[in-house]
Design a protein around this motif. Sequence first.
Motif, PDB file in Angstrom:
ATOM      1  N   VAL A  33      33.285  52.404  38.761  1.00  0.00           N
ATOM      2  CA  VAL A  33      34.285  52.657  37.768  1.00  0.00           C
ATOM      3  C   VAL A  33      35.124  53.824  38.302  1.00  0.00           C
ATOM      4  O   VAL A  33      36.296  53.890  38.344  1.00  0.00           O
ATOM      5  N   LEU A  34      34.447  54.835  38.788  1.00  0.00           N
ATOM      6  CA  LEU A  34      35.134  55.856  39.487  1.00  0.00           C
ATOM      7  C   LEU A  34      35.866  55.608  40.677  1.00  0.00           C
ATOM      8  O   LEU A  34      37.119  55.964  40.916  1.00  0.00           O
ATOM      9  N   ALA A  35      35.522  54.218  41.444  1.00  0.00           N
ATOM     10  CA  ALA A  35      36.015  53.973  42.521  1.00  0.00           C
ATOM     11  C   ALA A  35      37.178  52.966  42.390  1.00  0.00           C
ATOM     12  O   ALA A  35      38.432  53.082  42.950  1.00  0.00           O
ATOM     13  N   GLU A  36      37.110  52.053  41.480  1.00  0.00           N
ATOM     14  CA  GLU A  36      38.054  51.106  41.215  1.00  0.00           C
ATOM     15  C   GLU A  36      38.570  51.027  39.885  1.00  0.00           C
ATOM     16  O   GLU A  36      39.439  50.153  39.702  1.00  0.00           O
ATOM     17  N   GLY A  37      38.367  51.835  38.954  1.00  0.00           N
ATOM     18  CA  GLY A  37      38.948  51.961  37.692  1.00  0.00           C
ATOM     19  C   GLY A  37      38.471  51.049  36.520  1.00  0.00           C
ATOM     20  O   GLY A  37      37.275  50.403  37.019  1.00  0.00           O
ATOM     21  N   PRO A  38      39.211  50.632  35.411  1.00  0.00           N
ATOM     22  CA  PRO A  38      38.192  49.844  34.399  1.00  0.00           C
ATOM     23  C   PRO A  38      37.790  48.438  35.043  1.00  0.00           C
ATOM     24  O   PRO A  38      38.352  47.953  35.783  1.00  0.00           O
ATOM     25  N   LEU A  39      36.642  48.113  34.804  1.00  0.00           N
ATOM     26  CA  LEU A  39      36.086  46.532  35.095  1.00  0.00           C
ATOM     27  C   LEU A  39      36.010  45.791  33.724  1.00  0.00           C
ATOM     28  O   LEU A  39      35.535  46.056  32.828  1.00  0.00           O
ATOM     29  N   THR A  40      36.098  44.560  33.926  1.00  0.00           N
ATOM     30  CA  THR A  40      35.993  43.388  32.864  1.00  0.00           C
ATOM     31  C   THR A  40      35.193  42.219  33.267  1.00  0.00           C
ATOM     32  O   THR A  40      35.410  41.816  34.436  1.00  0.00           O
ATOM     33  N   MET A  41      34.487  41.869  32.458  1.00  0.00           N
ATOM     34  CA  MET A  41      33.945  40.671  32.646  1.00  0.00           C
ATOM     35  C   MET A  41      33.766  39.825  31.188  1.00  0.00           C
ATOM     36  O   MET A  41      33.584  40.555  30.185  1.00  0.00           O
ATOM     37  N   VAL A  42      34.406  38.708  31.275  1.00  0.00           N
ATOM     38  CA  VAL A  42      34.747  37.801  29.973  1.00  0.00           C
ATOM     39  C   VAL A  42      33.578  36.754  29.754  1.00  0.00           C
ATOM     40  O   VAL A  42      33.454  36.081  30.535  1.00  0.00           O
ATOM     41  N   MET A  43      32.573  36.908  28.659  1.00  0.00           N
ATOM     42  CA  MET A  43      31.461  36.000  28.771  1.00  0.00           C
ATOM     43  C   MET A  43      31.850  34.716  28.628  1.00  0.00           C
ATOM     44  O   MET A  43      33.031  34.198  27.953  1.00  0.00           O
TER      45      MET A  43
END
Lengths: 139, 541
Positions: B73-83
């Motif tokens: 997250v520090l490197a790439e910003g917010p992350l999302t996975m949709v179930m």
Amino acid sequence: MRTVIFRTVAPYLTSLMVLFSIFVLLRGHNEPGGGFIGGLIAASAFAIYGIACGVAPVRRALYFHPMALSAFGLLMSTLAGMISLPLSVPFMTGNWMKLHLFGNEIDLSSVLLFDIGVYFVVLGAITSIALALEERDRG
Amino acid sequence: MATAAQTPVDFSAAFNMAPTPLADWLIVMPVAWCLLAGAVLLMLRKRTALHPGIAIFALIGLCLFDAALLVRVLAEGPLTMVMGRWLPPFGIAFTVDLMGALFALTAALVALAAGVFGRADVDTTGRRYGFYPFLMLLMAGVSGAFLTGDVFNLYVWFEVLLIASFGLLVLGSERAQIDGATKYAFLNLVGTTLFLIATGYLYGLFGSLNMADIIVKAPQLRDTAPLMTLTTLYLLAFAMKAAAFPVNFWLPASYHTPKLAVSALFGGLLTKVGIYALIRVLVMLFPVERDHLAWVIAVIAALTMVLGVVGALAQNDTRRAVGYLVISGIGVMMAGIALGSPGGLSGTIFYALHSMVVMTALYFAAGIGGTLAGSFLLSRSGGLYAGHAVLAFTTLALFFSVAGLPPFSGLWPKVLLVKAALDVGAWWLAASILVTGFLTTIATGRIWLLAYWRPAPVGAEPGTNPRAPTAVEGRHEPPVAAPGDAAPPFAAMAVLLALTSLSVVFGLWPEPLLAAAQEAAAALLDPSAYVLSVFPGEVPQ
């Protein structure tokens, strides 16, 4: 509650209800039903048997502790979600495979596995509570 | 099946067709991993000898997953996975931003500490009642709450952690525990019900529960929809969870009753989940409404912090005193939410992380000290310094840290908060933070003076207090160490020292955490990166 009629009927009623719960569980994919309601029906079956014939026979018949069954269900449901991992799709995606058996084509899915897990979670949790209450009741 | 072959279905209308890289699994792994470990432990519920090993292994794994997630997250910003591959906002999204990742990692570290501490503190009966399975399921709930990007899903994780916490509260089913658990359960159920009502209302207004979707839709609905009512409901529900004044009385009534490992875990984690939800919903989803409520939140914050520490001053039982210090800290954190400025929010985030570690360590210290002295009551204990200098100095360090004195981690967030309060001219809020710090110094100094510095009663060896009965007062289970033991158990001391050294390290070298907290606060105030991670290509506002 332990009348002769009830004690005579209870084993048949229990086995019928368990069968019916499995039917409801499998039916649940496309029609009303599913793991939750199936688990509830199975749990009430064991509760009835417990009321009629005592808690100890139910525990012996189940062999595993209801909480262990519940945990098994949780494990199964989580693993059903993890099937997606090697398939490069997100968690909890419904994955299908076709099984050719005796000339018939059967669709199997991780959704079904998840639902069976739910069935065991509900069955285990409710049976565990019901049996504990019935034990308390008998003193 | 036959029809599907004739009319090709365009799956991309509903599904995310891009393959999910393995690294994205980090987003859900903390939750799935905890559920798996909890299920395995529950299946082995009779084999209690195996529990600590499996649980500690699982908790170390959890820490590693959360740490890897934070790095990403520090490197790439917010992350999302949709179930289930569904496209948002219909699928349930897990969206991890910097704040969520920071909270999740700290929570995992605290849980690992509690797991190790529990090896000594929780006896076989406690294990048979399911300390470790509940611990893992609690962590599934806590991690889920920190990582989810869906309001209803947040509610579900609240329920998961609540049910696990009920189980942990009544390990052993003793009278005092049931009494504490009843109050805890009732008030938390009221809070959860309010949360559910508010969420139903939210769904009715927005037709969506996805946080990013709500951020996008809120500006259009602001003129017509009663968002103010909604925000106030959320404020009440989460304030109850966080134990803010005047809905804080369940905490001192229940937190001293369970096993120490459990008290420590609750004091460290559960109230901070409430603070997290407050930040998430009030600051990120409804910032305009929060501005209107800022005065209310500020008054609540000031009252919570001052009354909390006054409560701590009045206590005779060290565990209850620590409970009041937890409440006081909630007030300090709410001050940052009331200010709503980047400085205030980064102070709140920093303080929450500091508080998770330090409050847990304080419960550990109170527990070790109490068992060594033979009593948790200040009126009966004394002389711990003579026999256990390391413990005494560690406790003193923690007391300084919680009071916000240098060189410990409590100083920096308070500096940020006081500065942020003075920047907007809220001198009384700044003053109440400083007065709280001063009163905390007195309250903790009083505990240290009476339990540690004061000589043991005449004619007694340190640690064998003749005024104390042989069994430890207020506890019904075998204590961490039998009264009169020469030394506290090694594992318990090691955990205590590890947590304290975390506080010292971030007190002496706060720059990385400060930078992370500031970045997290900035991301909350301008959630465009968060929205973009859920809806690639969408521009908010």
